[in-house]
Design a protein around this motif. Structure first.
Motif, mmCIF file in Angstrom:
data_model
loop_
_atom_site.group_PDB
_atom_site.id
_atom_site.type_symbol
_atom_site.label_atom_id
_atom_site.label_comp_id
_atom_site.label_asym_id
_atom_site.label_seq_id
_atom_site.Cartn_x
_atom_site.Cartn_y
_atom_site.Cartn_z
ATOM 1 N N GLN A 130 32.062 145.600 -14.014
ATOM 2 C CA GLN A 130 32.703 144.404 -14.557
ATOM 3 C C GLN A 130 34.138 144.270 -14.046
ATOM 4 O OE1 GLN A 130 32.201 144.954 -18.767
ATOM 5 N NE2 GLN A 130 30.197 143.961 -18.803
ATOM 6 N N TYR A 131 34.842 145.376 -14.011
ATOM 7 C CA TYR A 131 36.235 145.391 -13.525
ATOM 8 C C TYR A 131 36.315 144.847 -12.104
ATOM 9 C CZ TYR A 131 39.891 148.054 -10.960
ATOM 10 O OH TYR A 131 40.878 148.462 -10.101
ATOM 11 N N ARG A 132 35.404 145.296 -11.239
ATOM 12 C CA ARG A 132 35.445 144.842 -9.852
ATOM 13 C C ARG A 132 34.851 143.429 -9.703
ATOM 14 N NH1 ARG A 132 39.049 146.632 -6.996
ATOM 15 N NH2 ARG A 132 37.917 146.635 -5.027
ATOM 16 N N ARG B 233 44.797 141.575 -9.165
ATOM 17 C CA ARG B 233 45.286 142.888 -8.755
ATOM 18 C C ARG B 233 46.460 143.283 -9.638
ATOM 19 N NH1 ARG B 233 44.210 145.271 -4.323
ATOM 20 N NH2 ARG B 233 46.361 145.924 -3.923
ATOM 21 N N ARG C 81 39.954 138.759 -13.186
ATOM 22 C CA ARG C 81 40.912 139.851 -13.047
ATOM 23 C C ARG C 81 41.776 139.619 -11.826
ATOM 24 N NH1 ARG C 81 39.740 144.782 -15.708
ATOM 25 N NH2 ARG C 81 41.616 145.488 -14.638
ATOM 26 N N ASP D 80 31.241 149.255 -16.919
ATOM 27 C CA ASP D 80 32.657 148.914 -17.067
ATOM 28 C C ASP D 80 33.328 148.796 -15.701
ATOM 29 O OD1 ASP D 80 32.410 148.895 -19.791
ATOM 30 O OD2 ASP D 80 33.365 150.832 -20.117
ATOM 31 N N PHE D 81 33.037 149.735 -14.818
ATOM 32 C CA PHE D 81 33.585 149.662 -13.460
ATOM 33 C C PHE D 81 33.065 148.420 -12.750
ATOM 34 C CE2 PHE D 81 32.881 150.605 -8.886
ATOM 35 C CZ PHE D 81 34.211 150.646 -8.492
ATOM 36 N N ASP E 249 40.191 155.245 -9.241
ATOM 37 C CA ASP E 249 40.018 153.900 -9.799
ATOM 38 C C ASP E 249 39.003 153.096 -8.991
ATOM 39 O OD1 ASP E 249 40.613 151.660 -11.458
ATOM 40 O OD2 ASP E 249 41.921 150.878 -9.889
ATOM 41 N N LYS E 250 39.358 152.727 -7.756
ATOM 42 C CA LYS E 250 38.432 151.951 -6.925
ATOM 43 C C LYS E 250 37.197 152.772 -6.566
ATOM 44 C CE LYS E 250 41.556 148.639 -6.625
ATOM 45 N NZ LYS E 250 42.751 149.321 -7.139
ATOM 46 N N GLY F 25 36.130 154.067 -11.171
ATOM 47 C CA GLY F 25 36.665 154.147 -12.529
ATOM 48 C C GLY F 25 36.373 155.510 -13.138
ATOM 49 N N ARG G 145 34.706 140.945 -11.709
ATOM 50 C CA ARG G 145 35.550 139.873 -12.238
ATOM 51 C C ARG G 145 36.708 139.516 -11.317
ATOM 52 N NH1 ARG G 145 35.799 142.326 -18.405
ATOM 53 N NH2 ARG G 145 33.576 142.051 -18.863
ATOM 54 N N MET G 146 36.936 140.316 -10.274
ATOM 55 C CA MET G 146 37.984 139.993 -9.316
ATOM 56 C C MET G 146 37.538 138.975 -8.277
ATOM 57 S SD MET G 146 39.778 143.726 -8.773
ATOM 58 C CE MET G 146 41.005 143.077 -7.641
#
Length: 376
Positions: free
Chosen positions: A318-320, A373, A371, A315-316, A198-199, A202, A322-323
């Motif tokens: 954006q996922y990170r 955790r 996002r 996508d990865f 994941d980290k 992704g 946005r945190m």
């Protein structure tokens, strides 16, 4: 399944460990996933005080007839870095009660992410004293720490010589912590890599460009092999939400030999593509641009841009990305639109990158809803 010595703890752990943060949909699914992991040779189970009902679920299962004796299973739980001795004692007692255990094999301080978190442990006061007393009483066998902090902090924590193991981020696409891996190995600490799928990028759902570049391997397989080929690393976390998600990772559970020529050729191809695609916009992760007066984590923002542009890992990214601003010390830093074009970073960049322009471009590419955790 291969097994490796967990540093000075002398525990013999499977090269994959079951992380339980994601298998919390129900007690029955938790049990199916855990038993599936044990049946495939995983002997190290990781939970945490903050992982919802994970400790309770695990404790209930440990009281049943398991495929192997409890003594052949190694349990790690993680406790917050509380400064107060009595509070730490209470947290530990709660974990022992939920897990229904007389002792816990490994207890990690969950998130030495700031210098304030490290200070009382480095000074051997407060919460650290509670853990040492519990260790003397046989309630804890080994003490370590997990971290999402920066390299300098991790090195300082390792150099206290107070911990027997470390859980940290280190992957093919994030090699910033190479020095921490080396120092931990030098001090014979167990090394546990957090969330490589994941980290690490992704990698369960890789984009087409990355998949093509990694042929004949999958990006997930290649990342696992990068880690398993390093004899300093003891174990990798796998965090399935159901038993089926164990299948892909455990295909390489016996492949802990050095990298093959074919694997190294793919990694060279990935590196060449990164340079060709980014060209003069490539951030080489030297970190000399820091500190930023607006508290933007410039290297991490530009690392996410590197991956998005070169490998379509948007996508990865954006996922990170946005945190930022919403995950506190677990993922610190402001978003790139906080840049005021002050220019302080520009003369420090050996690549002479137009950092403000690249920050703005990254924000345009990766910004979106905030996002949190998963376990929060």
């Amino acid at each position: 399944m291969r097994y490796r010595r967990f540093g000075k703890t002398h525990l013999k752990l499977s090269v994959f460990s079951l992380g339980t943060m994601r298998c919390l949909a129900s007690a029955s699914m938790f049990e199916k996933t855990l038993l599936g992991a044990i049946e495939q040779g995983i002997n190290h189970l990781e939970t945490a005080h903050n992982y919802g009902q994970s400790e309770q679920y695990l404790g209930n299962i440990l009281k049943k007839n398991l495929p192997i004796p409890r003594e052949q299973l190694y349990i790690t739980t993680k406790l917050p870095p509380t400064l107060d001795k009595e509070q730490m004692r209470c947290l530990l007692e709660q974990s022992l009660h939920k897990l229904q255990l007389d002792y816990i094999d490994c207890v990690a301080i969950h998130g030495i992410n700031t210098w304030e978190h490290l200070a009382p442990f480095a000074a051997q006061t407060g919460g650290f004293l509670a853990l040492k007393k519990a260790q003397e009483e046989g309630k804890i066998c080994h003490i370590g720490f997990s971290t999402h902090g920066d390299l300098e902090l991790i090195l300082a924590a390792i150099n206290t010589d107070l911990f027997e193991f470390v859980n940290l981020h280190y992957y093919y696409f994030f090699q910033r912590h190479q020095e921490a891996i080396a120092l931990a190995a030098q001090k014979d600490m167990g090394i546990f890599i957090i969330s490589p799928a994941d980290k690490g990028g992704g990698l369960y759902n890789p984009p087409p460009t990355l998949s093509q570049l990694c042929q004949p391997f999958s990006p997930l397989e290649l990342n696992y092999r990068f880690l398993l080929s390093d004899p300093r690393i003891t174990t990798l976390s796998v965090g399935p939400s159901n038993p089926e998600e164990l299948i892909e990772p455990l295909k390489v559970a016996d492949q802990d030999y050095p990298l093959t020529e074919a694997e190294m050729a793919v990694m060279e191809r990935l590196e060449a593509h990164l340079h060709q695609t980014l060209n003069t916009d490539l951030c080489r992760q030297c970190y000399q641009c820091l500190p930023c007066p607006e508290e933007i984590n410039i290297p991490e923002v530009l690392r996410l841009r590197n991956l998005a542009v070169a490998y379509e890992m948007t996508d990865f990214g954006q996922y990170r990305y946005r945190m930022f601003k919403n995950a506190g010390h677990w993922f610190p830093g402001q978003k790139a639109d906080s840049c005021t074009h002050c220019g302080q970073c520009l003369p420090r960049c050996p690549e002479q990158l137009n950092i403000p322009e690249l920050l703005f471009d990254t924000h345009q590419r990766l910004n979106g809803p905030l996002r949190r955790r998963l376990w929060e």
